[in-house]
Scaffold this motif. Structure first.
Motif, PDB file in Angstrom:
ATOM      1  N   ILE A 114       4.612  23.084 -10.680  1.00 46.25           N
ATOM      2  CA  ILE A 114       3.870  22.640  -9.503  1.00 46.25           C
ATOM      3  C   ILE A 114       3.888  21.122  -9.462  1.00 46.25           C
ATOM      4  CG2 ILE A 114       1.665  22.619  -8.281  1.00 46.25           C
ATOM      5  CD1 ILE A 114       0.998  25.271  -9.643  1.00 46.25           C
ATOM      6  N   LEU A 115       4.519  20.595  -8.422  1.00 47.18           N
ATOM      7  CA  LEU A 115       4.587  19.141  -8.245  1.00 47.18           C
ATOM      8  C   LEU A 115       3.721  18.767  -7.054  1.00 47.18           C
ATOM      9  CD1 LEU A 115       7.727  20.239  -9.053  1.00 47.18           C
ATOM     10  CD2 LEU A 115       7.956  17.780  -9.325  1.00 47.18           C
ATOM     11  N   ASN A 116       2.941  17.724  -7.226  1.00 49.94           N
ATOM     12  CA  ASN A 116       1.957  17.350  -6.222  1.00 49.94           C
ATOM     13  C   ASN A 116       2.279  16.021  -5.546  1.00 49.94           C
ATOM     14  OD1 ASN A 116      -0.015  19.547  -6.529  1.00 49.94           O
ATOM     15  ND2 ASN A 116      -0.225  18.713  -8.603  1.00 49.94           N
ATOM     16  N   CYS A 117       1.766  15.896  -4.327  1.00 52.59           N
ATOM     17  CA  CYS A 117       2.020  14.701  -3.531  1.00 52.59           C
ATOM     18  C   CYS A 117       0.826  14.491  -2.595  1.00 52.59           C
ATOM     19  CB  CYS A 117       3.310  14.905  -2.738  1.00 52.59           C
ATOM     20  SG  CYS A 117       3.776  13.549  -1.649  1.00 52.59           S
ATOM     21  N   ASP A 118       0.367  13.271  -2.489  1.00 51.64           N
ATOM     22  CA  ASP A 118      -0.718  12.930  -1.564  1.00 51.64           C
ATOM     23  C   ASP A 118      -0.246  11.851  -0.609  1.00 51.64           C
ATOM     24  OD1 ASP A 118      -2.405  13.293  -4.492  1.00 51.64           O
ATOM     25  OD2 ASP A 118      -3.033  14.461  -2.747  1.00 51.64           O
ATOM     26  N   TYR A 119      -0.780  11.860   0.589  1.00 52.17           N
ATOM     27  CA  TYR A 119      -0.406  10.836   1.547  1.00 52.17           C
ATOM     28  C   TYR A 119      -1.655  10.297   2.241  1.00 52.17           C
ATOM     29  CZ  TYR A 119      -0.732  14.651   4.994  1.00 52.17           C
ATOM     30  OH  TYR A 119      -1.163  15.698   5.766  1.00 52.17           O
ATOM     31  N   THR A 120      -1.530   9.099   2.788  1.00 53.56           N
ATOM     32  CA  THR A 120      -2.693   8.459   3.397  1.00 53.56           C
ATOM     33  C   THR A 120      -2.563   8.320   4.914  1.00 53.56           C
ATOM     34  OG1 THR A 120      -1.726   6.280   2.998  1.00 53.56           O
ATOM     35  CG2 THR A 120      -3.209   7.150   1.304  1.00 53.56           C
ATOM     36  N   ASP A 180       0.853  -1.183   0.000  1.00 55.61           N
ATOM     37  CA  ASP A 180       0.000   0.000   0.000  1.00 55.61           C
ATOM     38  C   ASP A 180       0.897   1.246   0.000  1.00 55.61           C
ATOM     39  OD1 ASP A 180      -2.187   1.646   2.329  1.00 55.61           O
ATOM     40  OD2 ASP A 180      -2.208   1.635   0.147  1.00 55.61           O
ATOM     41  N   GLN A 181       0.710   2.082  -1.018  1.00 55.21           N
ATOM     42  CA  GLN A 181       1.550   3.254  -1.168  1.00 55.21           C
ATOM     43  C   GLN A 181       1.038   4.352  -0.246  1.00 55.21           C
ATOM     44  OE1 GLN A 181       4.007   2.896  -3.597  1.00 55.21           O
ATOM     45  NE2 GLN A 181       4.945   4.860  -3.159  1.00 55.21           N
ATOM     46  N   GLN A 182       1.812   4.671   0.775  1.00 52.56           N
ATOM     47  CA  GLN A 182       1.385   5.686   1.732  1.00 52.56           C
ATOM     48  C   GLN A 182       1.649   7.101   1.241  1.00 52.56           C
ATOM     49  OE1 GLN A 182       2.073   4.834   6.027  1.00 52.56           O
ATOM     50  NE2 GLN A 182       3.418   3.238   5.238  1.00 52.56           N
ATOM     51  N   VAL A 183       2.606   7.240   0.320  1.00 50.61           N
ATOM     52  CA  VAL A 183       2.931   8.548  -0.248  1.00 50.61           C
ATOM     53  C   VAL A 183       2.849   8.400  -1.760  1.00 50.61           C
ATOM     54  CG1 VAL A 183       4.671  10.350  -0.463  1.00 50.61           C
ATOM     55  CG2 VAL A 183       4.444   9.091   1.686  1.00 50.61           C
ATOM     56  N   LYS A 184       2.016   9.212  -2.385  1.00 50.32           N
ATOM     57  CA  LYS A 184       1.747   9.039  -3.812  1.00 50.32           C
ATOM     58  C   LYS A 184       2.063  10.297  -4.599  1.00 50.32           C
ATOM     59  CE  LYS A 184      -2.148   6.019  -2.695  1.00 50.32           C
ATOM     60  NZ  LYS A 184      -3.600   5.791  -2.836  1.00 50.32           N
ATOM     61  N   GLN A 185       2.749  10.113  -5.683  1.00 54.98           N
ATOM     62  CA  GLN A 185       2.958  11.189  -6.645  1.00 54.98           C
ATOM     63  C   GLN A 185       2.341  10.697  -7.949  1.00 54.98           C
ATOM     64  OE1 GLN A 185       7.347  11.535  -5.129  1.00 54.98           O
ATOM     65  NE2 GLN A 185       6.948  13.363  -6.365  1.00 54.98           N
ATOM     66  N   ASN A 186       1.184  11.210  -8.276  1.00 55.23           N
ATOM     67  CA  ASN A 186       0.402  10.641  -9.366  1.00 55.23           C
ATOM     68  C   ASN A 186       0.855  11.078 -10.752  1.00 55.23           C
ATOM     69  OD1 ASN A 186      -1.366   9.092  -7.734  1.00 55.23           O
ATOM     70  ND2 ASN A 186      -2.453  10.961  -7.177  1.00 55.23           N
ATOM     71  N   SER A 187       1.715  12.098 -10.811  1.00 53.03           N
ATOM     72  CA  SER A 187       2.217  12.537 -12.105  1.00 53.03           C
ATOM     73  C   SER A 187       3.638  12.038 -12.291  1.00 53.03           C
ATOM     74  CB  SER A 187       2.182  14.061 -12.209  1.00 53.03           C
ATOM     75  OG  SER A 187       0.864  14.537 -12.113  1.00 53.03           O
ATOM     76  N   ALA A 207      -6.725  17.706   3.422  1.00 58.03           N
ATOM     77  CA  ALA A 207      -6.770  16.962   2.174  1.00 58.03           C
ATOM     78  C   ALA A 207      -5.645  15.943   2.074  1.00 58.03           C
ATOM     79  CB  ALA A 207      -6.693  17.913   0.988  1.00 58.03           C
ATOM     80  N   LYS A 208      -4.743  15.937   3.047  1.00 60.90           N
ATOM     81  CA  LYS A 208      -3.553  15.088   3.017  1.00 60.90           C
ATOM     82  C   LYS A 208      -2.808  15.268   1.695  1.00 60.90           C
ATOM     83  CE  LYS A 208      -4.963  11.451   6.252  1.00 60.90           C
ATOM     84  NZ  LYS A 208      -6.367  11.817   6.516  1.00 60.90           N
ATOM     85  N   HIS A 209      -2.518  16.526   1.423  1.00 63.87           N
ATOM     86  CA  HIS A 209      -1.927  16.882   0.139  1.00 63.87           C
ATOM     87  C   HIS A 209      -0.848  17.931   0.346  1.00 63.87           C
ATOM     88  CE1 HIS A 209      -1.761  17.765  -4.189  1.00 63.87           C
ATOM     89  NE2 HIS A 209      -1.692  19.042  -3.829  1.00 63.87           N
ATOM     90  N   LEU A 210       0.260  17.774  -0.351  1.00 62.82           N
ATOM     91  CA  LEU A 210       1.246  18.829  -0.370  1.00 62.82           C
ATOM     92  C   LEU A 210       1.732  19.063  -1.788  1.00 62.82           C
ATOM     93  CD1 LEU A 210       4.708  17.702   1.003  1.00 62.82           C
ATOM     94  CD2 LEU A 210       2.822  16.121   0.957  1.00 62.82           C
ATOM     95  N   SER A 211       2.239  20.255  -2.001  1.00 60.42           N
ATOM     96  CA  SER A 211       2.719  20.598  -3.325  1.00 60.42           C
ATOM     97  C   SER A 211       4.005  21.408  -3.212  1.00 60.42           C
ATOM     98  CB  SER A 211       1.662  21.377  -4.109  1.00 60.42           C
ATOM     99  OG  SER A 211       1.333  22.582  -3.445  1.00 60.42           O
ATOM    100  N   LEU A 212       4.816  21.294  -4.234  1.00 58.99           N
ATOM    101  CA  LEU A 212       6.061  22.051  -4.346  1.00 58.99           C
ATOM    102  C   LEU A 212       5.926  22.992  -5.530  1.00 58.99           C
ATOM    103  CD1 LEU A 212       9.091  22.512  -3.583  1.00 58.99           C
ATOM    104  CD2 LEU A 212       9.625  20.740  -5.281  1.00 58.99           C
ATOM    105  N   HIS A 213       6.124  24.277  -5.290  1.00 55.54           N
ATOM    106  CA  HIS A 213       6.082  25.272  -6.339  1.00 55.54           C
ATOM    107  C   HIS A 213       7.494  25.776  -6.594  1.00 55.54           C
ATOM    108  CE1 HIS A 213       1.556  26.396  -5.954  1.00 55.54           C
ATOM    109  NE2 HIS A 213       1.766  25.137  -5.597  1.00 55.54           N
TER     110      HIS A 213
END
Lengths: 116, 114
Positions: free
Chosen positions: B20-26, B1-8, B70-76
């Motif tokens: 803009i790079l995105n990251c989601d975590y669970t 189970d991927q706890q940290v996801k980068q969908n792009s 949202a359990k979301h972070l992004s890098l600009h």
């Protein structure tokens, strides 16, 4: 300048061979880690160590073992290499002393292992 | 189970524009987040981090935003430069562990076009 040094940048081994990957850090860090990097899978933690002679399994320890006899050195061992262990292996170190928690890992340059 | 996801897996941007790079975590126990940058044949290098008590951290051209709900972070990255072309990994950890164990995402390959 802080440094994590991995002994071999490129290795080619045959299936069934025993493989040693060595890592040395000069920062007196107590924590050391071994990751592998594969396309589409990111960095996955194999083993880590928070003290001399201590080790803990990461997310994918199967087929690997480690040794930490001295604080500055952390070795990854493949007892019997298999083709699915062809990968980039990355060693890292960190510290949590003085309650300074940055989460930062310092990585070596990596060891590209090919198992034929 | 991927706890940290980068969908792009990849992103292409023109020089001077924003990346803009995105990251989601669970895992809701994660309370510290980092971005690493990796060039081919080199080890990852630390770029910027953020604690869960903040929602933004800025360092020069790099800004990380954290949305805990949202359990979301992004890098600009502004402005983007050709030298920024690399693979970017998002990572997370749960403070309280003595070992700084980081869980990494799968990475996003950023290509900045001149």
């Amino acid at each position: 300048d802080v440094k994590v040094t991995q002994s071999s940048r490129y290795l080619v081994k045959r299936t069934g061979e025993k493989v040693f990957l060595e890592c040395v850090q000069d920062m007196d860090h107590e924590n050391m880690f071994w990751y592998r990097q594969d396309p589409g899978l990111g960095l996955r933690l194999i083993y880590f160590s928070y003290d001399v002679k201590m080790k803990e399994k990461g997310d994918i320890p199967e087929g690997y073992s480690v040794s930490r006899e001295k604080k500055e050195r952390f070795s990854l061992i493949l007892e019997s290499a298999s083709t699915n262990q062809t990968s980039m292996y990355l060693c890292a170190s960190s510290t949590t002393e003085d309650r300074v928690y940055t989460g930062e890992l310092f990585f070596g340059e990596g060891s590209r292992l090919t198992v034929l | 189970d991927q706890q940290v996801k980068q969908n792009s897996p990849s992103l292409s941007v023109q020089e001077g524009r924003i990346s803009i790079l995105n990251c989601d975590y669970t895992n809701s126990m994660f309370d510290y987040f980092l971005w690493y940058k990796k060039y081919p044949a080199e080890g990852p290098t630390f770029l910027i981090s953020i604690s869960s008590i903040k929602d933004k951290n800025e360092d020069g051209r790099f800004t990380v935003f954290l949305n805990k709900s949202a359990k979301h972070l992004s890098l600009h990255i502004v402005p983007s430069q050709p030298g920024d072309s690399a693979v970017y990994f998002c990572a997370a950890s749960a403070h309280g562990g003595a070992t700084n164990k980081l869980i990494f995402g799968t990475g996003t390959l950023l290509a900045v076009q001149p």
